[in-house]
Design an enzyme around this catalytic site. Structure first.
Site, mmCIF file in Angstrom:
data_model
loop_
_atom_site.group_PDB
_atom_site.id
_atom_site.type_symbol
_atom_site.label_atom_id
_atom_site.label_comp_id
_atom_site.label_asym_id
_atom_site.label_seq_id
_atom_site.Cartn_x
_atom_site.Cartn_y
_atom_site.Cartn_z
ATOM 1 N N THR A 185 -13.398 -21.202 55.162
ATOM 2 C CA THR A 185 -13.056 -19.862 54.654
ATOM 3 C C THR A 185 -14.237 -19.212 53.942
ATOM 4 O O THR A 185 -14.125 -18.077 53.477
ATOM 5 C CB THR A 185 -11.871 -19.948 53.663
ATOM 6 O OG1 THR A 185 -12.229 -20.909 52.654
ATOM 7 C CG2 THR A 185 -10.594 -20.385 54.361
ATOM 8 N N CYS A 217 -31.865 -22.030 53.072
ATOM 9 C CA CYS A 217 -32.139 -20.828 53.887
ATOM 10 C C CYS A 217 -33.577 -20.325 53.755
ATOM 11 O O CYS A 217 -34.216 -19.987 54.759
ATOM 12 C CB CYS A 217 -31.157 -19.726 53.487
ATOM 13 S SG CYS A 217 -30.769 -19.685 51.725
ATOM 14 N N HIS A 232 -32.609 -12.603 54.251
ATOM 15 C CA HIS A 232 -33.627 -12.883 53.238
ATOM 16 C C HIS A 232 -34.986 -12.404 53.755
ATOM 17 O O HIS A 232 -35.290 -12.550 54.945
ATOM 18 C CB HIS A 232 -33.770 -14.391 52.991
ATOM 19 C CG HIS A 232 -32.633 -15.034 52.253
ATOM 20 N ND1 HIS A 232 -31.538 -14.369 51.750
ATOM 21 C CD2 HIS A 232 -32.459 -16.346 51.911
ATOM 22 C CE1 HIS A 232 -30.728 -15.245 51.145
ATOM 23 N NE2 HIS A 232 -31.265 -16.440 51.237
#
Ligand code: NAP
Ligand code: 12T
Length: 333
Positions: free
Chosen positions: A9, A126, A239
């Protein structure tokens, strides 16, 4: 394969479901899992509505692959249980990344390290992923001695509640109301915040140190010098990074452009015209690639190269990279 998505979720889990679908990953049964808060809610996969199950009641012997992105403490507890039940875990949290026994993989960069896995494979941070995808061809060609990097990180990196906070603060401020500050350390709407994850004893934040530890591990080079500043900006997805390199051998901007133009996973957009560079929202968001522009020689430093690197942090920075790792695992079976 039967696949469990742990944290289904969340911002990353949702992207995992949609990327599994888009790439036609060979899914037999899929089990979206979350905490008791979300159990019973539904998520969509391949046009079907699926009920979210409770992680704490799940039997991992029913799946071959577990994609984990529900936070470090969840992985600490459940990843070993999953592997004990015969499930391979691709973990998106920072919990196992620095364990020397656990491979930390970016498929374009160090897929060879996957062969050492013993059931758990870690997905890097990331900011590290998009940087190493762009730097690997330069590292191989001329060596890299030092990296200075400042990041411009989207709020989606901090999850669903952070996305909602940026939207909510923006709406509040445009309506002359006071912004509520609950998730980010300060107001993020119309602001820039040099704090991501917790402060360390050396004055760097943990997000900054992840870039140091993880880049060295992935490139297998503990002599590499890395000096990061990680900054949150009011962007939803994507990013950006301003990267300043000092290479070992001399290299021109034109040579770097050529190296990157044939690098796997990289798209060069570097026209010296207005708008001739990638940005998070315009080029990177919802895409798979790592986009590089503003390639130039550093006028202040011999053997210095400057780059601007952007990518979708939730896709290549998290969900897509995990699924590429899973595809490589499948190839090896
Ligand atoms: P998010 O939007 O806040 O989602 C968190 C997810 O984890 C939700 O599905 C949540 O379920 C679930 N969860 C939380 N506690 C749980 C528990 N005790 N048991 C079962 N499920 C639980 O966060 P996100 O952005 O998707 O990130 C999730 C994690 O992925 C982060 O904590 C981080 O470790 C990792 N991550 C990695 C990168 C990367 O750089 N590679 C980037 C972003 C995130 P409920 O709906 O039940 O609360
Ligand atoms: N705190 O997986 O807040 O190490 O942007 C990724 C992103 C941790 C991680 C963020 C974070 C991770 C963030």
């Amino acid at each position: 394969m039967n696949v469990a998505v742990v944290g289904a979720t969340g911002a990353v889990g949702e992207a995992m479901l949609s990327i599994l679908e888009q790439r036609n990953f060979p899914v037999n049964e899929i089990f979206p899992l979350a905490s008791s808060r979300s159990a019973g809610k539904s998520v969509v996969f391949n046009g079907r509505s699926l009920e979210v199950g409770r992680l704490d009641e799940f039997d991992f012997s029913t799946v071959e692959l577990g994609l984990f992105s529900a936070g470090g403490s969840v992985s600490a507890e459940y990843a070993p249980k999953a592997t004990a039940a015969g499930c391979i875990v691709v973990d998106n949290t920072s919990y196992f990344r620095n364990d020397p026994e656990i491979p930390l993989i970016v498929p374009e960069v160090n897929l060879h390290a996957l062969d050492q896995h013993q059931g758990i494979i870690a997905n890097p941070n990331c900011s590290t992923i998009q940087m190493v995808v762009a730097l690997k061809p330069i590292y191989d060609a001329v060596g890299i001695h030092r990296i200075n990097v400042a990041t411009y990180q989207a709020v989606s990196g901090a999850g669903r509640r952070a996305i909602e906070e940026l939207a909510g603060q923006t709406a509040a401020l445009l309506n002359g109301k006071k912004p509520a500050i609950e998730v980010m350390p300060k107001q993020i709407a119309f602001n820039v915040i040099p704090e991501i994850d917790s402060f360390q004893d050396n004055g760097y934040t943990r997000e900054e140190m992840k870039m140091v530890w993880e880049t060295r591990k992935i490139l297998e080079d503990d002599t590499l010098m890395i000096n990061p500043t990680a900054v949150r900006v009011p962007v939803f997805y994507g990013h950006s990074e301003a990267v300043h390199l000092e290479t070992r051998d001399p290299v021109t901007a034109a040579e770097v452009r050529q190296l990157l133009s044939v690098a796997p996973g990289v798209t060069v957009i570097d026209d010296h015209t207005p708008g001739g560079y990638p940005t998070a929202v315009t080029e990177a968001a919802k895409q798979d690639g790592v986009f590089v522009g503003r390639i130039r020689e550093d006028i202040s430093c011999d053997r210095g190269i400057n780059l601007w690197i952007v990518s979708d942090n939730v896709r290549k920075g998290a969900a897509l990279n995990s699924i590429q790792i899973s595809e490589a695992l499948l190839d090896r079976m």
